[in-house]
Design an enzyme around this catalytic site. Structure first.
Site, PDB file in Angstrom:
ATOM      1  N   ARG A 130       1.839   9.096  16.077  1.00  0.00           N
ATOM      2  CA  ARG A 130       0.574   9.522  15.469  1.00  0.00           C
ATOM      3  C   ARG A 130       0.284  10.943  15.928  1.00  0.00           C
ATOM      4  NH1 ARG A 130      -4.593   9.844  14.206  1.00  0.00           N
ATOM      5  NH2 ARG A 130      -6.181   9.984  15.813  1.00  0.00           N
ATOM      6  N   GLU A 176      -7.419   5.267  16.358  1.00  0.00           N
ATOM      7  CA  GLU A 176      -6.242   4.547  15.842  1.00  0.00           C
ATOM      8  C   GLU A 176      -5.239   4.060  16.878  1.00  0.00           C
ATOM      9  OE1 GLU A 176      -7.166   7.621  14.662  1.00  0.00           O
ATOM     10  OE2 GLU A 176      -8.061   7.037  12.761  1.00  0.00           O
ATOM     11  N   ARG A 178      -8.995  21.919  11.551  1.00  0.00           N
ATOM     12  CA  ARG A 178      -8.472  20.570  11.789  1.00  0.00           C
ATOM     13  C   ARG A 178      -7.225  20.342  10.966  1.00  0.00           C
ATOM     14  NH1 ARG A 178     -13.110  16.353  13.297  1.00  0.00           N
ATOM     15  NH2 ARG A 178     -14.514  17.918  14.087  1.00  0.00           N
ATOM     16  N   HIS A 189       0.794  -1.236   0.000  1.00  0.00           N
ATOM     17  CA  HIS A 189       0.000   0.000   0.000  1.00  0.00           C
ATOM     18  C   HIS A 189       0.828   1.289   0.000  1.00  0.00           C
ATOM     19  CE1 HIS A 189      -2.597  -3.170   1.653  1.00  0.00           C
ATOM     20  NE2 HIS A 189      -3.536  -2.568   0.964  1.00  0.00           N
ATOM     21  N   GLY A 193      -2.902  13.331  15.732  1.00  0.00           N
ATOM     22  CA  GLY A 193      -4.296  13.256  15.310  1.00  0.00           C
ATOM     23  C   GLY A 193      -5.202  14.172  16.093  1.00  0.00           C
ATOM     24  N   ARG A 222      -3.106  16.476   5.721  1.00  0.00           N
ATOM     25  CA  ARG A 222      -2.355  16.994   6.874  1.00  0.00           C
ATOM     26  C   ARG A 222      -0.883  16.562   6.775  1.00  0.00           C
ATOM     27  NH1 ARG A 222      -4.959  15.777  12.398  1.00  0.00           N
ATOM     28  NH2 ARG A 222      -6.756  16.702  11.367  1.00  0.00           N
ATOM     29  N   ARG A 275      -3.359   5.279  -3.487  1.00  0.00           N
ATOM     30  CA  ARG A 275      -4.678   5.495  -2.876  1.00  0.00           C
ATOM     31  C   ARG A 275      -4.855   6.906  -2.309  1.00  0.00           C
ATOM     32  NH1 ARG A 275      -7.641   0.518  -1.240  1.00  0.00           N
ATOM     33  NH2 ARG A 275      -6.591  -1.120  -2.366  1.00  0.00           N
ATOM     34  N   GLY A 322      -3.797  11.052  10.430  1.00  0.00           N
ATOM     35  CA  GLY A 322      -4.807  10.273   9.721  1.00  0.00           C
ATOM     36  C   GLY A 322      -5.030  10.821   8.314  1.00  0.00           C
ATOM     37  N   SER A 363     -10.368  18.249  18.909  1.00  0.00           N
ATOM     38  CA  SER A 363     -11.042  18.918  17.781  1.00  0.00           C
ATOM     39  C   SER A 363     -12.526  19.124  18.065  1.00  0.00           C
ATOM     40  CB  SER A 363     -10.887  18.110  16.497  1.00  0.00           C
ATOM     41  OG  SER A 363     -11.483  16.840  16.642  1.00  0.00           O
ATOM     42  N   ASP A 364     -13.071  18.318  18.978  1.00  0.00           N
ATOM     43  CA  ASP A 364     -14.462  18.520  19.361  1.00  0.00           C
ATOM     44  C   ASP A 364     -14.657  18.041  20.796  1.00  0.00           C
ATOM     45  OD1 ASP A 364     -14.151  16.280  17.160  1.00  0.00           O
ATOM     46  OD2 ASP A 364     -15.523  15.482  18.648  1.00  0.00           O
TER      47      ASP A 364
HETATM   48  N1  HPA Z   1     -14.765  10.302  17.957  1.00  0.00           N
HETATM   49  C1  HPA Z   1     -13.807   9.561  17.426  1.00  0.00           C
HETATM   50  N2  HPA Z   1     -12.713  10.067  16.884  1.00  0.00           N
HETATM   51  C2  HPA Z   1     -12.583  11.391  16.881  1.00  0.00           C
HETATM   52  C3  HPA Z   1     -13.535  12.230  17.410  1.00  0.00           C
HETATM   53  C4  HPA Z   1     -14.678  11.644  17.976  1.00  0.00           C
HETATM   54  O1  HPA Z   1     -15.569  12.343  18.472  1.00  0.00           O
HETATM   55  N3  HPA Z   1     -13.130  13.500  17.228  1.00  0.00           N
HETATM   56  C5  HPA Z   1     -11.934  13.442  16.593  1.00  0.00           C
HETATM   57  N4  HPA Z   1     -11.589  12.164  16.382  1.00  0.00           N
END
Ligand code: HPA
Length: 235
Positions: free
Chosen positions: A87, A182, A218, A4, A89, A24, A43, A20, A204-205
Site C-alpha cells: 500500500r 487501510e 497528495r 470488482h 498512501g 494516484r 467503479r 487508495g 499529508s497532514d
Molecule cells: N486520518 C485518517 N487517515 C488519514 C489522515 C487522517 O488524518 N490523513 C491522511 N490519511
C-alpha cells in the site's frame, strides 16, 4: 473478471502497489511503469500493469477505508494470484517529531475497526503486522536511496473525522506514529491467504500542528515513497 476488478486472468502481475486513490494509481503507472496499460475501470477504481526494472508490476486503486481496501486485497490475492502487495498512501502524523512529507513504513497496525473482532469472535485482539521480508527490503532500499524513512506502528481508523482526538494523544504516548485507514485490513487479509504485505505512508497532514498538503500535492508529490515501493516489490 472478479466481482470488482475487470481484468482477464493473467493481466494483473503477482506484485501490486495499492494506492487508495485511483487517480494516484494512474499517475504512478504513467510516471513510472514501462508499457503501462489499464486492465480495469470498474467503479472508476483504476488498475494498470506495466514493468519496473524489467519486472511486471501492477498498480490498483483500493478506495478509502478498510471495507473498500479489503475487497481489492481479497480479490487480487484470491482471484488473480497476487503474492505481494504494498500500500502506498497518506497519513496524518500523531507525534511531534514527524514533518509533512516524511515517509513511514508501518511495521504494525492497531485498529478501531470491528472487522477483526468479528473475525476472531471478540476473543483475541489480533495484531496485524507487515511482512518482515518486504519491510527489511524497504528499509534497505530507503537507505540506498538516501531517504530517511521512519519505521513504526500506525493506527488504521474507520473514521477520518473523529470525535475522540484524545485517543490519538494516548496512542502517540504508546509510540503510534500516524493514522491512516487501510493497513490493518491489508495485513490481516494478506496473512490469512499467505501473501506478503507492507504499508508505506507519506505524511499529508499533521494532527498536532494542523499543517496540511494540498489535494494536488497528495496526488503528485509522493514520489520518494513510490520509488521505495517499486524497488522493494521487484527485489
Ligand atoms: N486520518 C485518517 N487517515 C488519514 C489522515 C487522517 O488524518 N490523513 C491522511 N490519511
Amino acid at each position: 473478471m472478479s466481482t470488482h476488478i475487470g481484468a482477464n486472468p493473467g493481466e494483473i502481475a503477482e506484485r501490486v502497489l495499492m494506492p487508495g486513490d485511483p487517480l494516484r494509481a494512474k499517475w504512478i503507472a504513467e510516471t513510472y511503469l514501462e508499457d503501462a496499460r489499464c486492465y480495469s475501470t470498474v467503479r472508476g477504481m483504476l488498475g494498470f500493469t506495466g514493468r519496473w526494472s524489467g519486472t511486471e508490476v501492477s498498480v490498483q486503486g483500493s478506495g478509502m477505508g478498510m471495507p473498500s481496501a479489503s475487497i481489492y486485497a481479497h480479490e487480487l490475492i484470491n482471484d488473480y494470484g497476487v503474492t505481494s502487495l504494498i500500500r502506498v498512501g497518506s497519513c496524518g502524523a500523531l507525534t511531534e517529531d514527524l514533518r509533512l512529507r516524511d515517509v513511514i513504513a508501518a511495521n504494525g497496525s492497531s485498529t478501531d475497526s470491528n472487522m477483526n473482532r468479528v473475525r476472531f469472535d471478540g476473543l483475541v485482539d489480533y495484531a496485524p503486522v507487515a511482512d518482515f521480508g518486504l519491510l527489511r527490503t524497504s528499509v534497505e532500499v530507503a537507505e540506498r536511496r538516501g531517504i530517511a524513512m521512519r519505521v513504526g506502528p500506525v493506527l488504521a481508523a474507520d473514521a477520518f473525522y473523529t470525535d475522540r482526538p484524545d485517543l490519538y494523544d494516548t496512542l502517540a504516548d504508546y509510540g503510534v506514529l500516524a493514522v491512516e485507514m487501510e493497513s490493518a485490513a491489508l495485513y490481516t487479509i494478506a496473512a490469512r491467504f499467505r501473501a506478503r504485505a507492507l504499508t508505506l505512508l507519506t505524511v499529508s497532514d499533521h494532527l498536532k500542528t494542523g499543517e496540511k498538503t494540498s489535494a494536488q500535492e497528495r496526488e503528485q508529490t509522493f514520489s520518494q515513497m513510490v520509488e521505495i515501493a517499486l524497488d522493494t516489490i521487484v527485489a
